[in-house]
Write an enzyme that holds these catalytic residues in place. Structure first.
Site, PDB file in Angstrom:
ATOM      1  N   GLU A 100       0.846  -1.202   0.000  1.00 45.33           N
ATOM      2  CA  GLU A 100       0.000   0.000   0.000  1.00 45.33           C
ATOM      3  C   GLU A 100       0.877   1.247   0.000  1.00 45.33           C
ATOM      4  O   GLU A 100       1.896   1.292   0.675  1.00 45.33           O
ATOM      5  CB  GLU A 100      -0.886  -0.040   1.251  1.00 45.33           C
ATOM      6  N   ASP A 102       0.175   5.264   0.573  1.00 48.40           N
ATOM      7  CA  ASP A 102      -0.914   6.087   1.113  1.00 48.40           C
ATOM      8  C   ASP A 102      -0.687   7.572   1.143  1.00 48.40           C
ATOM      9  O   ASP A 102       0.332   8.015   1.681  1.00 48.40           O
ATOM     10  CB  ASP A 102      -1.015   5.805   2.624  1.00 48.40           C
ATOM     11  N   GLU A 104      -3.133  10.383   3.038  1.00 47.12           N
ATOM     12  CA  GLU A 104      -4.375  10.628   3.768  1.00 47.12           C
ATOM     13  C   GLU A 104      -4.384  12.086   4.183  1.00 47.12           C
ATOM     14  O   GLU A 104      -3.394  12.583   4.712  1.00 47.12           O
ATOM     15  CB  GLU A 104      -4.477   9.746   5.016  1.00 47.12           C
TER      16      GLU A 104
END
Ligand SMILES: *[C@@H]1O[C@H](CO)[C@@H](O)[C@H](O)[C@H]1NC(C)=O
Length: 288
Positions: A100, A102, A104
């Site tokens: 993953e 990411d 955010e």
């Protein structure tokens, strides 16, 4: 100077319109994954919006899976009092040992800065957080957030400025995402138990629905389909623009990234010695 600018500007606009016309149509390139009507594709597929209210958030993902790529998206984040909301924008593979990459975006009270949270998971293991504030208001307009993932490195970009690089350091035993195809995923959800000042500031539902908007999705990638890469067996792309596949940070980009990290980085796992009493993760100590 003035005359050369006058000459260059039309060229720049021509190039910009070429770029935007190559953006994927959301109707063809994405699937709404959840939110019961709170995610909407608008303007004939040029715009996508996610919303969040007390009952639910919403999300979408790319139809394509990628095994390496350069993914760009313009996002306009939830304006006003967005405290407690999180807009996630990331690549992720399936399964329990997933990879993953990411971004955010943690909302905040009106006028207080968003936090851009980044992480890299390889084979299910993350714990590699770096957080930043931004040098602009990400709710006033669209800005481009990009993930470069090639065999040598992962780079997070904001408006073309690199903010973080995670190098392939398999040579010193650090797992690097390279075998599991990933999809782009994005969602808007309530995380007021932790997101804003560690959960102290709760979501103000009187401001709902909260909305984030997306446009100009570009997937310059090796597309993975039925066990095969569109880039062929040696996984190097044959498409028109393959420069991303071997892209690295030149000294100009490196300088920009240093500027961001010096002025806007608010958390770095690699300097959090209290968190890693047995020693910092190996990639933190490696010399670049
Ligand atoms: C919200 O604003 C405060 C005060 O400026 C800041 O410390 C914090 O990092 C901001 N972001 C979040 C997600 O709390």
């Amino acid at each position: 100077m003035a005359s050369s600018t006058a000459f260059l500007l039309p060229l720049l606009f021509a190039a910009a319109s070429l770029l935007s016309s190559s953006a994927a149509n959301f109707h063809q390139s994405t699937d709404i994954t959840w939110g019961d009507g709170r995610a909407q594709i608008l303007n004939n597929g040029d715009l996508l919006s996610l919303s969040l209210d007390r009952a639910s958030g919403s999300g979408f993902r790319s139809r394509n899976e990628y095994l390496y790529g350069k993914i760009d998206m313009q996002i306009k984040l939830v304006p006003g009092n967005s405290a407690g909301t999180v807009t996630a924008y990331y690549l992720r593979s399936e399964g329990s040992a997933w990879d993953e990459i990411d971004f955010e975006f943690l909302g905040n009270l009106s006028g207080d800065p968003y936090t851009v949270h980044t992480n890299v998971f390889s084979q299910g293991k993350g714990n590699r957080e770096q957080q930043f504030h931004l040098w602009f208001d990400p709710t006033a307009d669209f800005h481009t957030y990009s993930i470069l993932w090639n065999p040598q490195r992962i780079v997070f970009y904001v408006d073309g400025t690199p903010i973080r690089e995670f190098k392939n350091q398999e040579s010193i035993g650090v797992a690097f995402p390279k075998n599991q195809p990933m999809r782009l995923q994005s969602s808007l959800w309530n995380a007021d138990d932790w997101a804003t000042r560690g959960g102290l500031v709760k979501t103000d539902w009187s401001q709902a629905p909260f909305t984030a908007s997306y446009r100009n999705f570009n997937e310059n990638a090796c597309i993975w389909s039925s066990g095969q890469s569109s880039c062929g067996s040696n996984s190097s792309p044959t498409s028109d623009d393959k420069s991303w596949f071997s892209q690295e940070l030149d000294s100009d980009s490196q300088g920009k990234m240093n500027w961001v990290q010096k002025n806007y980085m608010i958390y770095n796992y690699c300097t959090d010695v209290k968190r890693f009493p047995q020693g910092l993760p190996p990639e933190c100590n490696a010399t670049a």
